[in-house]
Design a protein around this motif. Structure first.
Motif, PDB file in Angstrom:
ATOM      1  N   ARG A 257      10.324   1.088  -3.266  1.00 27.49           N
ATOM      2  CA  ARG A 257       9.338   0.344  -2.373  1.00 27.49           C
ATOM      3  C   ARG A 257       9.298   0.547  -1.476  1.00 27.49           C
ATOM      4  O   ARG A 257       8.207   0.770   0.105  1.00 27.49           O
ATOM      5  CB  ARG A 257       9.157  -0.366  -3.122  1.00 27.49           C
TER       6      ARG A 257
ATOM      7  N   PHE B  28       9.305   4.080   0.217  1.00 25.95           N
ATOM      8  CA  PHE B  28       7.855   4.435   0.368  1.00 25.95           C
ATOM      9  C   PHE B  28       7.361   3.763   1.671  1.00 25.95           C
ATOM     10  O   PHE B  28       7.200   4.116   2.410  1.00 25.95           O
ATOM     11  CB  PHE B  28       7.262   3.375  -1.173  1.00 25.95           C
ATOM     12  N   ALA B  29       7.695   2.563   1.821  1.00 26.13           N
ATOM     13  CA  ALA B  29       7.252   1.754   3.337  1.00 26.13           C
ATOM     14  C   ALA B  29       7.680   2.774   4.168  1.00 26.13           C
ATOM     15  O   ALA B  29       6.694   2.497   5.759  1.00 26.13           O
ATOM     16  CB  ALA B  29       7.629   0.195   2.964  1.00 26.13           C
TER      17      ALA B  29
ATOM     18  N   MET C 236       0.593   1.477  -2.134  1.00 26.60           N
ATOM     19  CA  MET C 236       2.060   0.371  -3.177  1.00 26.60           C
ATOM     20  C   MET C 236       1.251  -0.297  -4.198  1.00 26.60           C
ATOM     21  O   MET C 236       2.136   0.000  -4.835  1.00 26.60           O
ATOM     22  CB  MET C 236       2.308  -0.721  -1.893  1.00 26.60           C
TER      23      MET C 236
ATOM     24  N   ARG D  23      -0.128   2.238  -7.050  1.00 26.23           N
ATOM     25  CA  ARG D  23       1.567   2.912  -7.298  1.00 26.23           C
ATOM     26  C   ARG D  23       2.681   1.787  -8.791  1.00 26.23           C
ATOM     27  O   ARG D  23       3.213   2.400  -9.145  1.00 26.23           O
ATOM     28  CB  ARG D  23       2.534   3.259  -6.431  1.00 26.23           C
ATOM     29  N   TRP D  24       2.621   0.814  -7.896  1.00 27.52           N
ATOM     30  CA  TRP D  24       3.100  -0.084  -8.753  1.00 27.52           C
ATOM     31  C   TRP D  24       2.565  -1.734  -8.905  1.00 27.52           C
ATOM     32  O   TRP D  24       2.974  -2.360  -8.634  1.00 27.52           O
ATOM     33  CB  TRP D  24       4.081  -1.075  -7.940  1.00 27.52           C
TER      34      TRP D  24
ATOM     35  N   VAL E 118       5.777  -6.663  -3.105  1.00 29.48           N
ATOM     36  CA  VAL E 118       5.299  -5.467  -1.587  1.00 29.48           C
ATOM     37  C   VAL E 118       5.300  -5.826  -0.924  1.00 29.48           C
ATOM     38  O   VAL E 118       5.880  -5.660   0.319  1.00 29.48           O
ATOM     39  CB  VAL E 118       3.536  -5.586  -1.789  1.00 29.48           C
TER      40      VAL E 118
END
Length: 128
Positions: A26, A29-30, A48, A51-52, A60
């Motif tokens: 995560r 990705f961010a 996000m 995806r999660w 998050v």
């Protein structure tokens, strides 16, 4: 938070951020989205959540904060990449505000997927 990143400190978050593979995924990705200038940050929260969806909602925020911190540590003051970090801090604050609003009106606010349901009422992230 279950599986929360360890070694993370608020503010400067000095030191390495470690955690479960999902936490690090995560955060990476961010980072990728926040550094994708000029507008890569815009779909970050929405993507996000998609995806999660089962991730704890607070993770998050934590992933975005950790990403913003890492960007600030990688790039010096005056670097154009610092804008990505600034956008990350803004997004994390807005996600937190959404979670507080969800709690205030009695909506579920435990998982990332709960945020997508809230966006039917307040579509800012959905439409960003």
């Amino acid at each position: 938070m279950t599986g929360a990143m360890t070694g993370a400190k608020t503010g400067a978050m000095a030191g390495a951020v470690t955690g479960t593979p999902g936490d690090l995924d995560r955060m990476q990705f961010a980072i990728e989205h926040l550094l994708d200038a000029p507008d890569g940050w815009r779909p970050l929260v929405r993507e996000m959540v998609a995806r999660w969806p089962e991730a704890p909602a607070g993770e998050v925020i934590l992933a975005i904060v950790a990403a913003a911190t890492e960007i600030e540590q990688m790039f010096g003051p005056g670097s154009p990449s610092r804008e990505g970090a600034a956008q990350g801090w803004r997004l994390a604050a807005l996600v937190g505000a959404d979670l507080c609003a969800m709690a205030a009106v009695g909506l579920p606010h435990v998982t990332a997927g709960d945020m997508a349901r809230y966006w039917k009422i307040d579509p800012w992230f959905r439409d960003l």
